[in-house]
Design a protein around this motif. Structure first.
Motif, PDB file in Angstrom:
ATOM      1  N   GLU A 135       6.513   7.294 -22.568  1.00  0.00           N
ATOM      2  CA  GLU A 135       6.077   5.927 -22.855  1.00  0.00           C
ATOM      3  C   GLU A 135       5.651   5.220 -21.576  1.00  0.00           C
ATOM      4  OE1 GLU A 135       5.568   4.820 -25.772  1.00  0.00           O
ATOM      5  OE2 GLU A 135       6.494   6.481 -26.855  1.00  0.00           O
ATOM      6  N   ILE A 136       6.431   5.384 -20.495  1.00  0.00           N
ATOM      7  CA  ILE A 136       6.080   4.762 -19.218  1.00  0.00           C
ATOM      8  C   ILE A 136       4.730   5.265 -18.728  1.00  0.00           C
ATOM      9  CG2 ILE A 136       6.722   4.587 -16.777  1.00  0.00           C
ATOM     10  CD1 ILE A 136       9.662   4.713 -17.668  1.00  0.00           C
ATOM     11  N   ALA A 137       4.463   6.548 -18.943  1.00  0.00           N
ATOM     12  CA  ALA A 137       3.239   7.172 -18.433  1.00  0.00           C
ATOM     13  C   ALA A 137       1.975   6.569 -19.040  1.00  0.00           C
ATOM     14  CB  ALA A 137       3.273   8.674 -18.693  1.00  0.00           C
ATOM     15  N   ARG A 138       2.079   5.939 -20.192  1.00  0.00           N
ATOM     16  CA  ARG A 138       0.880   5.378 -20.811  1.00  0.00           C
ATOM     17  C   ARG A 138       0.561   3.974 -20.293  1.00  0.00           C
ATOM     18  NH1 ARG A 138       1.343   1.603 -24.711  1.00  0.00           N
ATOM     19  NH2 ARG A 138       3.406   1.108 -25.527  1.00  0.00           N
ATOM     20  N   SER A 139       1.429   3.429 -19.435  1.00  0.00           N
ATOM     21  CA  SER A 139       1.207   2.084 -18.914  1.00  0.00           C
ATOM     22  C   SER A 139       0.012   2.040 -17.975  1.00  0.00           C
ATOM     23  CB  SER A 139       2.458   1.596 -18.179  1.00  0.00           C
ATOM     24  OG  SER A 139       2.206   0.365 -17.520  1.00  0.00           O
ATOM     25  N   ALA A 140      -0.700   0.941 -18.029  1.00  0.00           N
ATOM     26  CA  ALA A 140      -1.818   0.723 -17.105  1.00  0.00           C
ATOM     27  C   ALA A 140      -1.346   0.131 -15.789  1.00  0.00           C
ATOM     28  CB  ALA A 140      -2.837  -0.224 -17.751  1.00  0.00           C
ATOM     29  N   VAL A 141      -0.096  -0.289 -15.721  1.00  0.00           N
ATOM     30  CA  VAL A 141       0.428  -0.997 -14.548  1.00  0.00           C
ATOM     31  C   VAL A 141       1.588  -0.257 -13.897  1.00  0.00           C
ATOM     32  CG1 VAL A 141       1.691  -3.077 -13.846  1.00  0.00           C
ATOM     33  CG2 VAL A 141      -0.309  -3.283 -15.309  1.00  0.00           C
ATOM     34  N   ILE A 142       2.489   0.279 -14.712  1.00  0.00           N
ATOM     35  CA  ILE A 142       3.738   0.833 -14.197  1.00  0.00           C
ATOM     36  C   ILE A 142       3.533   2.234 -13.632  1.00  0.00           C
ATOM     37  CG2 ILE A 142       6.088   1.531 -14.797  1.00  0.00           C
ATOM     38  CD1 ILE A 142       5.982  -0.584 -17.045  1.00  0.00           C
ATOM     39  N   GLU A 143       4.091   2.464 -12.445  1.00  0.00           N
ATOM     40  CA  GLU A 143       4.142   3.793 -11.839  1.00  0.00           C
ATOM     41  C   GLU A 143       5.573   4.323 -11.958  1.00  0.00           C
ATOM     42  OE1 GLU A 143       1.786   3.883  -7.938  1.00  0.00           O
ATOM     43  OE2 GLU A 143       2.167   1.743  -8.243  1.00  0.00           O
ATOM     44  N   ASP A 144       5.702   5.620 -12.073  1.00  0.00           N
ATOM     45  CA  ASP A 144       7.021   6.243 -12.215  1.00  0.00           C
ATOM     46  C   ASP A 144       7.228   7.252 -11.090  1.00  0.00           C
ATOM     47  OD1 ASP A 144       9.375   7.413 -12.938  1.00  0.00           O
ATOM     48  OD2 ASP A 144       8.716   8.101 -14.913  1.00  0.00           O
ATOM     49  N   PRO A 145       8.099   6.932 -10.109  1.00  0.00           N
ATOM     50  CA  PRO A 145       8.337   7.863  -9.002  1.00  0.00           C
ATOM     51  C   PRO A 145       9.382   8.937  -9.314  1.00  0.00           C
ATOM     52  CG  PRO A 145       9.527   5.836  -8.602  1.00  0.00           C
ATOM     53  CD  PRO A 145       8.765   5.638  -9.891  1.00  0.00           C
ATOM     54  N   ASN A 146       9.844   8.987 -10.555  1.00  0.00           N
ATOM     55  CA  ASN A 146      10.899   9.932 -10.914  1.00  0.00           C
ATOM     56  C   ASN A 146      10.444  11.372 -10.686  1.00  0.00           C
ATOM     57  OD1 ASN A 146      13.218  11.059 -11.918  1.00  0.00           O
ATOM     58  ND2 ASN A 146      12.964  10.305 -14.009  1.00  0.00           N
ATOM     59  N   GLY A 147      11.110  12.087  -9.795  1.00  0.00           N
ATOM     60  CA  GLY A 147      10.807  13.487  -9.536  1.00  0.00           C
ATOM     61  C   GLY A 147       9.564  13.725  -8.707  1.00  0.00           C
ATOM     62  N   ARG A 148       9.095  12.697  -8.005  1.00  0.00           N
ATOM     63  CA  ARG A 148       7.907  12.864  -7.177  1.00  0.00           C
ATOM     64  C   ARG A 148       7.904  11.832  -6.056  1.00  0.00           C
ATOM     65  NH1 ARG A 148       3.007   9.983  -8.859  1.00  0.00           N
ATOM     66  NH2 ARG A 148       3.532   8.280 -10.278  1.00  0.00           N
ATOM     67  N   VAL A 149       6.906  11.920  -5.200  1.00  0.00           N
ATOM     68  CA  VAL A 149       6.753  10.990  -4.087  1.00  0.00           C
ATOM     69  C   VAL A 149       5.527  10.115  -4.345  1.00  0.00           C
ATOM     70  CG1 VAL A 149       6.386  10.763  -1.605  1.00  0.00           C
ATOM     71  CG2 VAL A 149       7.808  12.630  -2.496  1.00  0.00           C
ATOM     72  N   VAL A 150       5.691   8.813  -4.160  1.00  0.00           N
ATOM     73  CA  VAL A 150       4.594   7.858  -4.333  1.00  0.00           C
ATOM     74  C   VAL A 150       4.409   7.097  -3.026  1.00  0.00           C
ATOM     75  CG1 VAL A 150       3.777   5.834  -5.599  1.00  0.00           C
ATOM     76  CG2 VAL A 150       5.067   7.612  -6.805  1.00  0.00           C
ATOM     77  N   GLU A 151       3.174   6.999  -2.562  1.00  0.00           N
ATOM     78  CA  GLU A 151       2.884   6.260  -1.336  1.00  0.00           C
ATOM     79  C   GLU A 151       3.009   4.759  -1.593  1.00  0.00           C
ATOM     80  OE1 GLU A 151       2.411   7.667   1.612  1.00  0.00           O
ATOM     81  OE2 GLU A 151       2.721   9.615   0.617  1.00  0.00           O
ATOM     82  N   LEU A 152       3.653   4.065  -0.647  1.00  0.00           N
ATOM     83  CA  LEU A 152       3.838   2.617  -0.769  1.00  0.00           C
ATOM     84  C   LEU A 152       2.855   1.838   0.087  1.00  0.00           C
ATOM     85  CD1 LEU A 152       7.750   2.377  -0.609  1.00  0.00           C
ATOM     86  CD2 LEU A 152       6.297   2.013  -2.614  1.00  0.00           C
ATOM     87  N   GLY A 153       2.250   2.484   1.082  1.00  0.00           N
ATOM     88  CA  GLY A 153       1.410   1.802   2.055  1.00  0.00           C
ATOM     89  C   GLY A 153       2.161   1.604   3.361  1.00  0.00           C
ATOM     90  N   ASP A 154       1.432   1.257   4.410  1.00  0.00           N
ATOM     91  CA  ASP A 154       2.002   1.061   5.744  1.00  0.00           C
ATOM     92  C   ASP A 154       2.750   2.299   6.240  1.00  0.00           C
ATOM     93  OD1 ASP A 154       0.973  -1.475   5.901  1.00  0.00           O
ATOM     94  OD2 ASP A 154       2.860  -2.500   5.455  1.00  0.00           O
ATOM     95  N   GLY A 155       2.391   3.471   5.736  1.00  0.00           N
ATOM     96  CA  GLY A 155       3.028   4.698   6.155  1.00  0.00           C
ATOM     97  C   GLY A 155       4.353   4.991   5.488  1.00  0.00           C
ATOM     98  N   PHE A 156       4.744   4.157   4.495  1.00  0.00           N
ATOM     99  CA  PHE A 156       5.992   4.365   3.778  1.00  0.00           C
ATOM    100  C   PHE A 156       5.728   5.015   2.418  1.00  0.00           C
ATOM    101  CE2 PHE A 156       6.847   0.420   6.279  1.00  0.00           C
ATOM    102  CZ  PHE A 156       7.792   0.971   7.145  1.00  0.00           C
TER     103      PHE A 156
END
Length: 314
Positions: free
Chosen positions: A146-167
């Protein structure tokens, strides 16, 4: 960069609405729910004479109609529970078969998640605030879909997501075993393997936020009531007997990878900010049943890393 982190909303309508406003309220660039977004209980609103409905909510038997019925529905949702209108015959139908109750519960859970996602998409699509939400040990696997179908929400569960500024941020919603055999309870060895499957691919753990749902074992962020054989809290002369119930796999991961910061949830009673071998770790706690949204503010600087960490509630 400012991060607002909370966890364990457990279906609370009021807490979800507060979360959607957290970016604006706390001037955060990224707002995160670290897991356990769904509730635990169903409250039947049973058909009664003259258009009234009977219910037992928070231990009180009630019979309501009209505006009082609408108010009760809202109270139930704010407390993180699910109401459903049933006839006495339908109550008997469900009570005669636990699998029917389980199916009804799953339907109500996913229905609310869908509503929440639609609300987030409508409210935050043009806000400029990044939104991250993950399922955790109490949440059905279907919640991720259900979360995966969102146009806004990202899900970092089990993966790495870039935040910006090198974080970046690494998420993990799976947890070590609990007495309730939750959907994502796994052994410590399995949890360690899941963390390592993601962690070993990190370019720089020291610039990665670890959003690991379960707190590290033995850090004062994982103290929960000790239970007896009937899953009742044990009481001694000093009050509730508290014991550490966090994860050794999470503790080992924090020590091994030494991330930028560890953000956790899961144990509602143990809010706090600590250090584990020099790494800041935090648990905002949870008071979802009262509609209070507990959180952690984390300020990051491109060169200095973590510049401030503080607990907030609202």
């Amino acid at each position: 960069m400012r991060i607002y982190f909370c966890s364990d909303l457990h279906g609370s309508r009021k807490c979800w609405k507060k979360f959607l406003n957290a970016g604006n309220f706390y001037e955060a660039d990224c707002i995160i729910v670290g897991g356990d977004i769904t509730g635990k209980f169903v409250v039947p609103l049973v058909e009664a004479p003259k258009g009234r409905r009977r219910a037992t909510f928070l231990g009180i038997d009630r019979e309501v109609e009209g505006e009082d019925l609408a108010r009760l529905r809202t109270w139930i949702e704010d407390a993180g529970q699910y109401w459903v209108e049933l006839t006495p015959e339908e109550v008997a139908y469900y009570e005669s078969d636990q699998t029917r109750i389980d199916a009804l519960f799953r339907t109500l859970v996913l229905q609310r998640v869908r509503g929440w996602i639609d609300e987030a998409d409508a409210k935050l699509r043009t806000s400029g605030v990044r939104v991250m939400v993950s399922g955790a040990n109490d949440d059905f696997i279907e919640v991720d879909e259900e979360i995966a179908r969102s146009a806004v929400i990202e899900d970092p569960n089990g993966r790495v997501v870039e935040l910006g500024d090198g974080f970046s941020i690494m998420g993990m919603g799976w947890g070590n075993p609990t007495p309730w055999a939750c959907p994502r309870d796994i052994s410590e060895d399995e949890l360690a393997a899941k963390i390592d499957a993601v962690g070993e691919g990190l370019d720089d753990p020291s610039r990665t936020v670890f959003s690991l749902h379960v707190p590290p074992f033995g850090t004062d962020l994982d103290l929960a009531p000790k239970l007896d054989d009937y899953l009742r809290p044990r009481v001694n002369a000093s009050g509730l007997e508290m014991i550490p119930v966090g994860s050794t796999a999470v503790r080992d991961a924090i020590v091994r990878y030494r991330p930028l910061i560890g953000l956790h949830g899961h144990i509602h009673e143990s809010k706090g900010i600590r250090k584990l071998e020099g790494v800041i770790i935090a648990n905002p706690g949870s008071e979802y049943g009262e509609g209070i949204l507990d959180g952690v503010i984390v300020d990051l600087d491109r060169r200095k890393g973590v510049t401030d960490v503080r607990l907030v509630a609202g």
